[in-house]
Design an enzyme around this catalytic site. Structure first.
Site, mmCIF file in Angstrom:
data_model
loop_
_atom_site.group_PDB
_atom_site.id
_atom_site.type_symbol
_atom_site.label_atom_id
_atom_site.label_comp_id
_atom_site.label_asym_id
_atom_site.label_seq_id
_atom_site.Cartn_x
_atom_site.Cartn_y
_atom_site.Cartn_z
ATOM 1 N N GLY A 1 -31.064 31.807 2.129
ATOM 2 C CA GLY A 1 -30.831 30.368 2.285
ATOM 3 C C GLY A 1 -31.260 29.578 1.072
ATOM 4 O O GLY A 1 -31.414 28.358 1.116
ATOM 5 N N GLY A 2 -31.438 30.286 -0.055
ATOM 6 C CA GLY A 2 -31.963 29.662 -1.265
ATOM 7 C C GLY A 2 -31.040 28.635 -1.895
ATOM 8 O O GLY A 2 -31.479 27.851 -2.736
ATOM 9 N N TRP B 1 -34.724 37.867 -0.018
ATOM 10 C CA TRP B 1 -33.547 38.542 0.535
ATOM 11 C C TRP B 1 -33.289 39.939 0.007
ATOM 12 O O TRP B 1 -32.225 40.512 0.253
ATOM 13 C CB TRP B 1 -32.317 37.661 0.356
ATOM 14 C CG TRP B 1 -32.091 37.100 -1.019
ATOM 15 C CD1 TRP B 1 -32.640 35.965 -1.540
ATOM 16 C CD2 TRP B 1 -31.267 37.648 -2.043
ATOM 17 N NE1 TRP B 1 -32.207 35.772 -2.827
ATOM 18 C CE2 TRP B 1 -31.360 36.789 -3.161
ATOM 19 C CE3 TRP B 1 -30.450 38.773 -2.136
ATOM 20 C CZ2 TRP B 1 -30.675 37.028 -4.350
ATOM 21 C CZ3 TRP B 1 -29.762 39.018 -3.314
ATOM 22 C CH2 TRP B 1 -29.878 38.147 -4.403
ATOM 23 N N ARG C 1 -27.834 44.248 4.348
ATOM 24 C CA ARG C 1 -28.174 45.293 3.383
ATOM 25 C C ARG C 1 -28.810 46.526 3.997
ATOM 26 O O ARG C 1 -29.241 47.413 3.274
ATOM 27 C CB ARG C 1 -29.059 44.712 2.278
ATOM 28 C CG ARG C 1 -28.401 43.553 1.571
ATOM 29 C CD ARG C 1 -29.006 43.133 0.262
ATOM 30 N NE ARG C 1 -28.183 42.067 -0.269
ATOM 31 C CZ ARG C 1 -28.317 40.780 0.055
ATOM 32 N NH1 ARG C 1 -29.292 40.403 0.867
ATOM 33 N NH2 ARG C 1 -27.487 39.875 -0.419
ATOM 34 N N ARG D 1 -33.864 39.503 -13.269
ATOM 35 C CA ARG D 1 -32.589 38.812 -13.484
ATOM 36 C C ARG D 1 -32.594 37.978 -14.766
ATOM 37 O O ARG D 1 -31.551 37.696 -15.340
ATOM 38 C CB ARG D 1 -32.320 37.945 -12.233
ATOM 39 C CG ARG D 1 -30.951 37.342 -12.149
ATOM 40 C CD ARG D 1 -30.658 36.979 -10.696
ATOM 41 N NE ARG D 1 -29.673 35.908 -10.581
ATOM 42 C CZ ARG D 1 -29.133 35.509 -9.440
ATOM 43 N NH1 ARG D 1 -29.471 36.106 -8.295
ATOM 44 N NH2 ARG D 1 -28.259 34.523 -9.402
ATOM 45 N N ASP E 1 -31.032 29.728 -11.623
ATOM 46 C CA ASP E 1 -30.763 30.557 -10.439
ATOM 47 C C ASP E 1 -31.119 32.021 -10.675
ATOM 48 O O ASP E 1 -30.417 32.911 -10.205
ATOM 49 C CB ASP E 1 -29.287 30.422 -10.019
ATOM 50 C CG ASP E 1 -29.047 30.943 -8.606
ATOM 51 O OD1 ASP E 1 -30.026 31.213 -7.890
ATOM 52 O OD2 ASP E 1 -27.872 31.101 -8.234
ATOM 53 N N ASN F 1 -29.161 42.248 -10.952
ATOM 54 C CA ASN F 1 -29.174 41.439 -9.747
ATOM 55 C C ASN F 1 -29.885 42.207 -8.638
ATOM 56 O O ASN F 1 -30.707 43.065 -8.921
ATOM 57 C CB ASN F 1 -27.756 41.003 -9.385
ATOM 58 C CG ASN F 1 -27.703 39.669 -8.662
ATOM 59 O OD1 ASN F 1 -28.036 39.590 -7.486
ATOM 60 N ND2 ASN F 1 -27.325 38.608 -9.361
ATOM 61 N N ASN G 1 -34.805 31.905 -6.274
ATOM 62 C CA ASN G 1 -34.799 30.694 -7.096
ATOM 63 C C ASN G 1 -35.421 29.520 -6.338
ATOM 64 O O ASN G 1 -35.366 29.461 -5.112
ATOM 65 C CB ASN G 1 -33.360 30.321 -7.469
ATOM 66 C CG ASN G 1 -32.511 30.025 -6.253
ATOM 67 O OD1 ASN G 1 -31.994 30.952 -5.631
ATOM 68 N ND2 ASN G 1 -32.367 28.759 -5.873
ATOM 69 N N ASP H 1 -33.117 34.341 -9.434
ATOM 70 C CA ASP H 1 -33.957 34.933 -8.393
ATOM 71 C C ASP H 1 -34.667 36.176 -8.920
ATOM 72 O O ASP H 1 -34.116 36.908 -9.740
ATOM 73 C CB ASP H 1 -33.098 35.405 -7.222
ATOM 74 C CG ASP H 1 -32.231 34.332 -6.619
ATOM 75 O OD1 ASP H 1 -32.410 34.043 -5.440
ATOM 76 O OD2 ASP H 1 -31.349 33.806 -7.324
#
Lengths: 102, 524
Positions: free
Chosen positions: B185-186, B231, B125, B319, B292, B378, B249, B294
């Site tokens: 890596g969630g 992230w 990003r 979210r 989920d 998001n 999450n 996040d």
């Protein structure tokens, strides 16, 4: 139906639900000068829409040109076959279509 | 020719210092860090391109990335200074572009091991820049510092071991003499953390675990695989010396039975002392999340009036479909209202904790829940305009059936404890929304036929710029939402726009597909 194909007892399960392809949508648009076009949506983005009408005519509109966009969810261009075929004929058609699957 | 070369060389000599980053408002023509200013507002005061002339916006150059991903997602937000644009590319490459032509000045390419787990795309990003170094996180778990002029590696530090299901996709944030970076890596049970490294040496200076060891808000040893990864880039308040960063999450995503409790600090905003990494406060948007959702969003810092009193606040469109305003000094909940369809919470209580609607947790029945898996919004950036005072956000309207399944942790394997399914015959869509910052009420909505995956930029020229999955890059009137200009880029827009000035012209730039495109007004 292929003679040697394994034929299920009946095809009712296939007649219950005929799913639309992903992203299939019929729309009816009205232009600001009064024209009305109904057809299958080919593309849509925030500012434009492209449509194929019932005669395979292609139309592209900037949304700013349009007075309205009507989304005809659940609508299909296929004419209703209600009353056109007997139950047996309908079973045969569905069985044939099922037999064409690979 | 010689003079031009000399000028170019002099331009190259200019460096981004911390003083320039923290005072970025003094130089609106540059874009010195992820959101331009450390408050996360992604607002450009430039107004050469404005509502009256934006129809003359034209592409000036395009940069074709070397990305060979089969499904490209160009999510990098550029840093711009001294005639150079610094960007990252998939999977973990960096490039410096000449602002005049878009031609690459150098390219850093990193070999990524084939067994790196990246659940949701091998993306990157963006970079951060300080002094003579460009910083980038890599999918294989490193923070690399590249020479700003040549792109050569000056140092690299291992942040995490990718073999333990970690990866890095976030753009780092420079705060004083530290570069702050989070992890991904969630969906693999990677235990979340946020790190700070010495900008000169790469030595780690502090680490904040987003899942505290043996925390009572986690049952048994579930904290070990608790995720809550970091992230998306955070924000910073120099007066409070606080870093604000969102967390992801809890793991496993959908099966909450194996992790009873609130699961701190998942789905939260944490405020950390920038010097020590110590927690000052936290606010958990979705305790014990099983959808989920996040909270990986750019926190937007602004001083606004709430209840007749000027407050130092942080605003987040979460979210979970609620828009929140918190006191950024204390973390006190000030406001929370839905901005997108939701059916999981009856309301938020006085402290901002959701009052749940029964039966909406992931289960074997697969309840239909709004927002869906991807949320009301998001990771991509919102923007707050200093011209209008409005909070602009790209929102998503789609439901999901959430199913639960037994989750057994195995290193390197997906650890989700269930899965989502779409709603047949429902056409997801979205909006660009202008929310009143102090109430969360929408002032206008601009319809998006497909839920968006791109962020927004507001400008002093009265514009809100954004992009669609269909590739449309567009400019809206910031007061009415009326579309004023658009350009079909031909690729998915998955990134955030930026704006800068070069040789007297204002530019806006957006990544799309494998291409980064720079636009300016056509010369008359």
């Amino acid at each position: 139906v292929k003679p040697d194909a394994e034929v299920p007892n009946n095809f009712a399960q296939y007649r219950l639900v005929i799913p639309f392809p992903d992203n299939f949508l019929m729309v009816r648009v009205k232009t600001r000068d009064g024209r009305e076009i109904e057809g299958m949506r080919i593309n849509e983005d925030p500012v434009s829409i492209q449509i194929r009408d019932m005669r395979d005519g292609l139309h592209s509109f900037e949304k700013a040109e349009l007075a309205s966009i009507e989304r005809l969810a659940g609508r299909t261009p296929m004419p209703s076959y209600a009353g056109k075929l007997t139950e047996t004929e309908l079973e045969d058609v569905v069985a044939y279509l099922q037999g064409t699957r690979r | 020719m010689r003079a031009a070369l000399l000028l170019f060389a002099l331009t190259l000599e200019a460096q981004i210092t911390w003083e320039r980053i923290v005072n970025a408002d003094a130089e609106p023509g540059n874009w010195l860090s992820y959101s331009r200013t450390l408050d996360g507002q992604r607002y450009s005061p430039l107004k050469q391109i404005e509502r009256g002339n934006v129809s003359r916006l034209r592409p000036v150059w395009m940069y074709q990335s070397w990305n060979t991903e089969s499904r490209p997602r160009f999510e990098a937000s550029p840093v711009v200074d001294g005639g150079i644009m610094y960007i990252s590319e998939q999977p973990s490459d960096a490039v410096a572009l000449d602002l005049k032509t878009g031609r690459p000045l150098w390219k850093y390419t990193r070999e990524i091991p084939p067994n790196v787990n990246a659940c949701c795309g091998r993306v990157n990003r963006g970079v951060a820049v300080l002094g003579d170094l460009v910083y980038m996180g890599t999918l294989d778990g490193y923070l690399v510092a590249l020479d700003r002029i040549t792109g050569r590696v000056r140092w690299e530090s291992q942040v995490v071991d990718y073999r333990q299901s970690y990866s890095i996709t976030v753009a780092p944030l420079v705060v004083k003499d530290k570069v702050i970076i989070g992890v991904s890596g969630g969906e693999y049970g990677a235990r979340g953390l946020l790190d700070a490294y010495d900008t000169r040496t790469g030595k780690r200076l502090w680490r904040f675990w987003t899942v505290p060891e043996n925390d009572p808000s986690w049952g048994g040893e579930s904290w070990k695989t608790g995720s809550a990864t970091t992230w998306t880039t955070g924000s910073y308040d120099p007066e409070l010396n606080l870093v604000y960063w969102g967390t992801g999450n809890p793991g496993p995503d959908y099966d909450g039975n194996v992790r009873p409790g609130d699961n701190l600090y998942s789905c939260a905003l944490v405020a950390l002392d920038a010097d020590t990494g110590k927690l000052k406060w936290h606010f958990q948007f979705t305790p014990h999340d099983v959808h989920d959702w996040d909270a990986n969003h750019v926190p937007v810092l602004a001083d606004i009036e709430i209840g007749g009193r000027k407050r130092r606040t942080v605003a987040v469109a979460n979210r979970n479909s609620f828009y929140y305003v918190l006191d950024r000094v204390t973390g006190e909940f000030l406001l929370g209202v839905p901005y997108a369809q939701q059916n999981w919470a009856k309301e938020l209580d006085a402290k901002g904790r959701p009052v749940l609607v029964p039966g909406k947790e992931a289960s074997i029945q697969g309840p239909v829940v709004y927002p869906g898996l991807h949320g009301g919004t998001n990771w991509y950036s919102p923007t707050m305009s200093r011209r209008t005072g409005m909070f602009y956000v790209a929102t998503r309207e789609e439901g999901t059936r959430f199913y639960v399944a037994p989750a057994k942790y195995r290193q390197g394997a997906l650890f989700t404890g269930g899965g989502p399914a779409g709603i047949p015959d429902e056409e997801p869509h979205g909006y660009i929304q202008a929310l009143e910052t102090e109430t969360g009420r929408p002032k206008w909505k601009f319809h998006m036929p497909t839920p968006p995956w791109g962020g927004l930029l507001s400008t002093g020229g009265g514009l809100v710029l954004g992009g669609s999955i269909e590739g449309t890059f567009f400019a809206l009137d910031d007061e009415t939402g009326k579309p004023l200009w658009h350009f079909q880029t031909g690729g998915w827009i998955n990134g955030n726009p930026v704006s800068y000035e070069h040789e007297g012209r204002q530019f806006v730039a957006i990544p799309s597909g494998r291409v980064l495109i720079a636009f300016a007004l056509e010369r008359q």
